[in-house]
Motif scaffolding. Structure first.
Motif, mmCIF file in Angstrom:
data_model
loop_
_atom_site.group_PDB
_atom_site.id
_atom_site.type_symbol
_atom_site.label_atom_id
_atom_site.label_comp_id
_atom_site.label_asym_id
_atom_site.label_seq_id
_atom_site.Cartn_x
_atom_site.Cartn_y
_atom_site.Cartn_z
ATOM 1 N N ILE A 20 0.800 -1.222 0.053
ATOM 2 C CA ILE A 20 0.164 -0.045 0.145
ATOM 3 C C ILE A 20 0.902 1.256 -0.016
ATOM 4 C CG2 ILE A 20 -1.755 1.437 1.358
ATOM 5 C CD1 ILE A 20 -2.867 -0.963 0.143
ATOM 6 N N ARG A 161 -2.524 10.247 5.899
ATOM 7 C CA ARG A 161 -3.320 10.177 4.828
ATOM 8 C C ARG A 161 -3.845 8.826 4.169
ATOM 9 N NH1 ARG A 161 -0.335 13.301 0.539
ATOM 10 N NH2 ARG A 161 -2.193 13.113 -0.902
ATOM 11 N N VAL A 162 -3.268 7.913 4.510
ATOM 12 C CA VAL A 162 -3.541 6.556 3.980
ATOM 13 C C VAL A 162 -4.789 5.944 4.532
ATOM 14 C CG1 VAL A 162 -2.575 4.280 4.033
ATOM 15 C CG2 VAL A 162 -1.046 5.884 3.430
ATOM 16 N N PRO A 164 -6.978 7.681 7.298
ATOM 17 C CA PRO A 164 -7.499 8.613 8.359
ATOM 18 C C PRO A 164 -8.697 7.852 9.498
ATOM 19 C CG PRO A 164 -7.972 9.322 6.170
ATOM 20 C CD PRO A 164 -7.661 8.238 5.904
ATOM 21 N N LYS A 165 -8.528 8.417 10.558
ATOM 22 C CA LYS A 165 -9.465 7.978 11.724
ATOM 23 C C LYS A 165 -10.929 7.510 10.963
ATOM 24 C CE LYS A 165 -11.277 8.556 16.154
ATOM 25 N NZ LYS A 165 -11.742 9.345 17.253
ATOM 26 N N GLU A 167 -11.910 5.435 8.897
ATOM 27 C CA GLU A 167 -11.877 4.956 7.648
ATOM 28 C C GLU A 167 -11.418 3.250 7.628
ATOM 29 O OE1 GLU A 167 -13.428 6.437 5.338
ATOM 30 O OE2 GLU A 167 -13.226 8.569 5.778
ATOM 31 N N ILE A 168 -12.147 2.495 6.817
ATOM 32 C CA ILE A 168 -11.731 1.377 6.903
ATOM 33 C C ILE A 168 -10.772 0.811 5.629
ATOM 34 C CG2 ILE A 168 -13.112 0.081 8.592
ATOM 35 C CD1 ILE A 168 -15.135 -0.424 6.199
ATOM 36 N N VAL A 169 -11.053 1.485 4.608
ATOM 37 C CA VAL A 169 -10.260 1.095 3.268
ATOM 38 C C VAL A 169 -8.957 2.187 3.094
ATOM 39 C CG1 VAL A 169 -10.240 1.076 0.693
ATOM 40 C CG2 VAL A 169 -12.272 0.665 2.309
ATOM 41 N N PRO A 170 -7.808 1.535 3.117
ATOM 42 C CA PRO A 170 -6.546 2.411 2.929
ATOM 43 C C PRO A 170 -6.367 2.817 1.725
ATOM 44 C CG PRO A 170 -6.081 0.101 3.076
ATOM 45 C CD PRO A 170 -7.474 0.201 3.129
ATOM 46 N N ILE A 171 -5.940 4.169 1.352
ATOM 47 C CA ILE A 171 -5.572 4.607 0.081
ATOM 48 C C ILE A 171 -4.192 4.460 0.020
ATOM 49 C CG2 ILE A 171 -5.636 6.755 -1.091
ATOM 50 C CD1 ILE A 171 -7.761 7.783 0.361
ATOM 51 N N PRO A 172 -3.720 3.770 -1.258
ATOM 52 C CA PRO A 172 -2.250 3.651 -1.373
ATOM 53 C C PRO A 172 -1.535 4.896 -1.725
ATOM 54 C CG PRO A 172 -3.434 2.123 -2.776
ATOM 55 C CD PRO A 172 -4.584 3.182 -2.266
ATOM 56 N N LEU A 173 -0.593 5.521 -0.758
ATOM 57 C CA LEU A 173 0.166 6.670 -0.998
ATOM 58 C C LEU A 173 1.442 6.383 -0.570
ATOM 59 C CD1 LEU A 173 -2.167 9.142 0.848
ATOM 60 C CD2 LEU A 173 -1.879 9.016 -1.636
#
Lengths: 214, 316
Positions: A20, A161-162, A164-165, A167-173
């Motif tokens: 990720i 940012r990957v 945030p509090k 959220e359950i899906v991480p964003i690839p950064l």
């Protein structure tokens, strides 16, 4: 059996974190201490110590134990397994009134056993816009008890940012983990001066915010 | 062995020959200039050559694996490029679901559409559907701060990293009479011309570069490098006409268009880097920087090349 699953889970966590975040370590000029030490880092996400753990060289990784809140990790069987067996965390009780064990004693005994610690001196996840929250005094009490132990500042960039509090899906950064040179407490240094010095050493590792030009 | 794979084999041997030549030069330079302590330029050159070996081998494996291999390779490129791009843009927490769907819904669908060869929807999926649906996902959270900037940047990221990149494997979907089963060589043609043009511009610039062509954007690019690189890459393109459905003249014209688009694409992507205050897009490829640093010229030339070939040569 439990150990094998734990090893496997640890490898899976590291692989997932790398896929990720493509995490990259930036090492200090003089390298990391080879003896057990205390890594102290900024804290903005539950994944913070996984990233630090993932980039440490295997030899040092084996020694490193994250210090984490017992209330959070002992909530369920799975989280207990992850906290205790996978990451071998030093679990401390954060609420002073309900404490049954002294957190500083737990940490010093881990150091005495030859472990390194991964510590988040802000005490809680930083969900504000400030880059760093004021440090809690735990770090000071720890080095007052073990003044020889070396302290390595670690700045974790972008992980907030990957995921945030809430959220359950991480964003690839792309994330970086920057290690600073090791430090020690100075003779007769008082609490405020010491914590101030540690905070600025950590902040000095933070990259410039994006879009500020060259 | 059919003609497609024997041509591919000849091509691969040729590329290996070029790389062995480059590695030898790199080694000699290292012995001469870098023996007593590292010389930054030579170290960087050798790191780049090593990375080229890895990239050529990866593309080679993808070609051998066929359509699936090529699609997976470029889907991965899109993923890594999008990750580099989004890392550098302004995002806020309200964009979380929009960004997650860019990575985990839009990107896989775009490549799935290629797999099923549905050109009509493939060509408009990101410019129409993603363009309209992504801002809707973002707006639902009610955060209006820098809203236009945020949605524009996400759309740009998708266009560059997913839409444009996917036009490289899209070349496999064209059906050109008399060229059946050889489309993978079109990809080879595009990638070789673009990348050689970059390399030759660098080499000509290092050897004869005097006049800076765009000092504010890219201080290392020179007029001499640009002219020399474009001319030599055009000639190489013309001489590669045997792997394409084109005549040597047509191949030269297409190579010229590709190199021009690649050059200006490099300038546009440099301008974005300047704006964000970074030198490289990332650190994925040793010596080259990020994946986008290597892909920027391909990104700009692939859709144009695809559409020219589709318009004049393809039946589908």
């Amino acid at each position: 059996m439990k150990i094998i699953i734990a090893e496997f889970a640890a490898a899976a966590f590291v692989l997932f974190a790398r896929a990720i975040t493509a995490v990259r370590a930036i090492w200090p000029e003089h390298g990391l201490p080879s003896r057990p030490c205390v890594y102290f880092a900024n804290h903005s996400s539950h994944g913070d110590f996984v990233l630090v753990w993932a980039v440490l060289p295997p030899r040092l990784r084996k020694l490193a134990r994250p210090v984490a809140g017992a209330e959070y990790w002992l909530k369920s069987k799975i989280s207990t397994f992850i906290g205790r067996d996978v990451f071998n965390a030093v679990l401390i009780e954060r609420e002073r009134e309900k404490r049954t064990q002294d957190p500083i004693a737990l940490m010093t005994s881990a150091i005495d056993d030859g472990s390194s610690l991964i510590l988040f001196p802000e005490g809680t996840r930083n969900l504000t816009d400030a880059r760093l929250l004021p440090f809690k005094s735990g770090l000071f009490h720890l080095v007052s008890a073990r003044p020889d132990v070396e302290l390595v500042p670690v700045w974790i960039n972008n992980l907030n940012r990957v995921m945030p509090k809430g959220e359950i899906v991480p964003i690839p950064l792309i994330c970086t983990v920057t290690f600073g040179d090791a430090m020690r407490i100075m003779v007769n240094e008082d609490k405020d001066a010491f914590l101030e010095r540690m905070q600025s050493a950590l902040l000095a590792l933070a990259p410039k915010p994006l879009g500020t030009g060259e | 062995m059919n003609t497609a794979s024997s041509d591919l084999l000849t091509l691969v041997l040729g590329i290996f020959g070029v790389l062995i030549f480059a590695s030898t030069i790199g080694y000699v330079l290292q012995q001469r200039f870098s023996a007593n302590g590292p010389n930054a330029a030579v170290e960087n050159l050798n790191a780049r050559i090593k990375a080229w070996w890895v990239m050529v081998i990866l593309i080679g494996i993808a070609f051998i694996a066929g359509r699936v291999g090529v699609l997976i390779l470029f889907a991965f490129c899109s993923f890594a490029a999008l990750r580099e791009f989004i890392t550098l843009i302004n995002t806020r927490r309200a964009d979380h679901w929009a960004l997650a769907s860019a990575f985990f819904i839009v990107l896989p669908i775009q490549y799935y559409l290629l797999w099923t060869k549905q050109y009509g929807i493939f060509a408009i999926f990101i410019p129409v559907y993603a363009f309209l649906l992504m801002p809707i996902i973002s707006v639902l959270r009610g955060d209006t701060e820098r809203f236009l900037l945020r949605i524009a940047e996400v759309q740009w990221a998708l266009m560059i990293c997913v839409f444009c990149v996917s036009h490289v494997p899209a070349l496999l979907t064209l059906s050109i009479p008399g060229y059946e089963g050889r489309n993978v060589l079109l990809i080879a043609f595009l990638v070789i011309v673009v990348q050689l043009s970059d390399v030759l511009q660098y080499v000509w610039g290092k050897l004869f570069g005097r006049t800076k062509i765009a000092p504010n954007l890219s201080p290392s690019k020179t007029v001499e490098g640009f002219v020399g690189g474009v001319i030599s890459a055009t000639l190489i393109g013309a001489s590669l006409s045997w792997i394409t459905p084109f005549t040597p003249f047509q191949a030269g014209v297409l190579a010229f268009i590709i190199t021009l688009m690649g050059f200006f694409g490099g300038l546009v992507m440099s301008a974005i880097k300047r704006d964000r205050g970074v030198k490289d897009w990332g650190n994925l490829i040793e010596g080259h920087g990020g994946l986008i640093d290597r892909l920027d010229s391909v990104v700009f030339s692939a859709p144009i090349f695809f559409h020219i070939v589709r318009y004049w040569w393809s039946l589908s």
